[in-house]
Design an enzyme around this catalytic site. Sequence first.
Site, short mmCIF file in Angstrom:
data_model
loop_
_atom_site.label_atom_id
_atom_site.label_comp_id
_atom_site.label_asym_id
_atom_site.label_seq_id
_atom_site.Cartn_x
_atom_site.Cartn_y
_atom_site.Cartn_z
N CYS A 114 0.84 -1.23 0.05
CA CYS A 114 -0.08 -0.09 0.14
C CYS A 114 0.88 1.24 0.03
O CYS A 114 0.55 2.31 -0.38
CB CYS A 114 -0.92 -0.08 1.32
SG CYS A 114 -2.00 -1.44 1.25
N HIS A 262 -3.65 7.22 1.11
CA HIS A 262 -3.91 5.89 0.38
C HIS A 262 -5.34 5.47 0.87
O HIS A 262 -5.77 5.45 2.18
CB HIS A 262 -2.83 4.77 1.00
CG HIS A 262 -3.29 3.49 0.88
ND1 HIS A 262 -3.69 2.81 -0.40
CD2 HIS A 262 -3.52 2.38 1.75
CE1 HIS A 262 -3.95 1.65 -0.09
NE2 HIS A 262 -3.90 1.25 1.03
N ASN A 292 -9.91 -0.70 -2.33
CA ASN A 292 -8.74 -0.48 -1.93
C ASN A 292 -7.61 -0.84 -3.17
O ASN A 292 -7.69 -2.22 -3.47
CB ASN A 292 -8.27 -0.86 -0.68
CG ASN A 292 -6.72 -0.88 -0.50
OD1 ASN A 292 -5.91 -0.77 -1.28
ND2 ASN A 292 -6.41 -1.28 1.04
O1 UT7 Z 1 -4.47 -1.03 2.69
C1 UT7 Z 1 -3.82 -1.43 3.52
C2 UT7 Z 1 -4.22 -1.36 5.16
N1 UT7 Z 1 -5.51 -1.85 5.40
C3 UT7 Z 1 -6.16 -1.28 6.09
O2 UT7 Z 1 -5.85 -0.09 6.87
C4 UT7 Z 1 -7.29 -2.06 6.50
C5 UT7 Z 1 -7.62 -2.08 7.96
N2 UT7 Z 1 -8.94 -2.37 8.61
C6 UT7 Z 1 -9.94 -2.41 8.26
O3 UT7 Z 1 -10.23 -1.73 7.28
C7 UT7 Z 1 -11.19 -3.09 9.17
O4 UT7 Z 1 -10.58 -3.75 9.94
C8 UT7 Z 1 -11.98 -3.92 8.15
C9 UT7 Z 1 -12.73 -3.50 7.01
C10 UT7 Z 1 -11.05 -5.20 7.33
C11 UT7 Z 1 -12.89 -4.93 9.10
O5 UT7 Z 1 -13.81 -4.15 9.67
P1 UT7 Z 1 -13.98 -4.28 11.17
O6 UT7 Z 1 -15.07 -3.42 11.67
O7 UT7 Z 1 -12.42 -4.42 11.70
O8 UT7 Z 1 -14.59 -5.86 11.26
P2 UT7 Z 1 -14.15 -7.30 12.07
O9 UT7 Z 1 -12.85 -7.69 11.29
O10 UT7 Z 1 -14.05 -7.04 13.59
O11 UT7 Z 1 -15.23 -8.03 11.89
C12 UT7 Z 1 -16.57 -7.72 12.35
C13 UT7 Z 1 -17.49 -8.96 11.96
C14 UT7 Z 1 -17.20 -10.53 12.17
O12 UT7 Z 1 -18.20 -11.24 12.57
P3 UT7 Z 1 -18.31 -11.45 14.36
O13 UT7 Z 1 -17.02 -12.46 14.79
O14 UT7 Z 1 -18.37 -10.12 15.04
O15 UT7 Z 1 -19.46 -12.34 14.23
C15 UT7 Z 1 -16.62 -10.63 10.85
O16 UT7 Z 1 -16.67 -12.20 10.64
O17 UT7 Z 1 -17.68 -8.83 10.58
C16 UT7 Z 1 -17.72 -9.97 10.02
N3 UT7 Z 1 -17.23 -9.99 8.53
C17 UT7 Z 1 -18.08 -9.79 7.47
N4 UT7 Z 1 -19.36 -9.61 7.42
C18 UT7 Z 1 -20.00 -9.26 6.30
C19 UT7 Z 1 -15.90 -9.85 7.96
N5 UT7 Z 1 -16.10 -9.76 6.86
C20 UT7 Z 1 -17.33 -9.44 6.55
C21 UT7 Z 1 -17.95 -9.12 5.20
N6 UT7 Z 1 -19.26 -9.21 5.31
N7 UT7 Z 1 -17.32 -9.11 4.21
#
Ligand code: UT7
Length: 335
Positions: A114, A262, A292
Amino acid sequence: MYNSKIKGLGYFVPDNVVTNDDLSKLMDTNDAWIQERTGIKERRHVIKGEDTTTSMGVKAAKIAIERSGISKDDIDFIVFATLSPDYYFPGPGVLVQRDLGIKTVGALDVRNQCSGFVYAISVADQYIKTGMYKNILVIGSELHSHGLDMTTRGRAVSVIFGDGAGAAVLSRSESTDEGILSTHLHSEGQHAEELSLIAPGMGKRWVTDIIDDNDPNDESYFPYMNGQFVFKNAVVRFSEVIMEGLAENALKPADIDLLVPHQANLRISQFIQKKFGLKDEQVYNNIMSYGNTTAASIPIALTEAWESGKVKSGDLVVLAAFGSGFTWGSVIIRW
Ligand code: UT7
């Protein structure tokens, strides 16, 4: 002492639009979750056989070269940033040299994910500042879609990434008041595996006791991201490296005319905007439309911002990135 200046910008994205609803037909996800957590509404995916990382980079580069007013024969060096090269080796830099019919200049591939475009600009800037080269073609391009796990298992990563390319021509400027004022690069390899794609690296041999080479479901062939951990680090490092760049030039956040972060997550951009007290028009975001695109995200966004008249002569433009490595960096530009 010379300065380097962005003389031309271009971008290319595939025509094929993939909406959040399209993805929900492939995996257990939904439009509301994706928009709420990331801001993404749609992204572009290459239709198989139509484009590669290199061909998208070439298309973006052609536009950047034409707008720069120089000929391809004036290009002294090529820097290509990507995490999704066409081949394991050689990297796409030489393929651009071949496909654009550029003379046998050096071609360097940057592997900083990135932060790739920020690193690539920094490298090009040093070559120009030392007087070694006059015109450098810098490309960031990614073809993510062919390498993502499009099942529910991969949903936390696969909904985020999109395909596309952006390019810039950096040229020598005799004025030290305009152009790239400074660049700032960092890394913290301690967290290398928190956002990674382990295979097909040779290091995979070391983990064959936990990964079966012959298993078609081998997860090491798909990107892995510890989302919340990456998010927490991103907001801290973005802020630090923007402040570092401003301080180096005796500037403050209010001096920023346009911040092009980014495009990792709209919530990250909004956090930085709030932290620095910037107005909506001082921050450019397009993650809603493209997701992204890793090394391509800054040059695509910068080109769009420039095309829509948001970047004017004399403006203070700040580029900043954070991602896998971890690596992060910023570029401070007086346009
Ligand atoms: O470009 C390089 C740098 N990248 C970044 O900076 C990205 C940084 N991270 C993020 O943007 C976020 O952490 C994400 C968008 C990847 C994820 O968002 P989050 O709010 O951190 O969600 P999470 O990973 O804590 O997941 C929450 C819930 C989980 O379910 P439970 O365990 O709470 O039941 C996941 O399984 O959302 C679930 N989940 C989804 N649900 C529907 C994960 N992916 C999905 C999905 N659709 N695509």
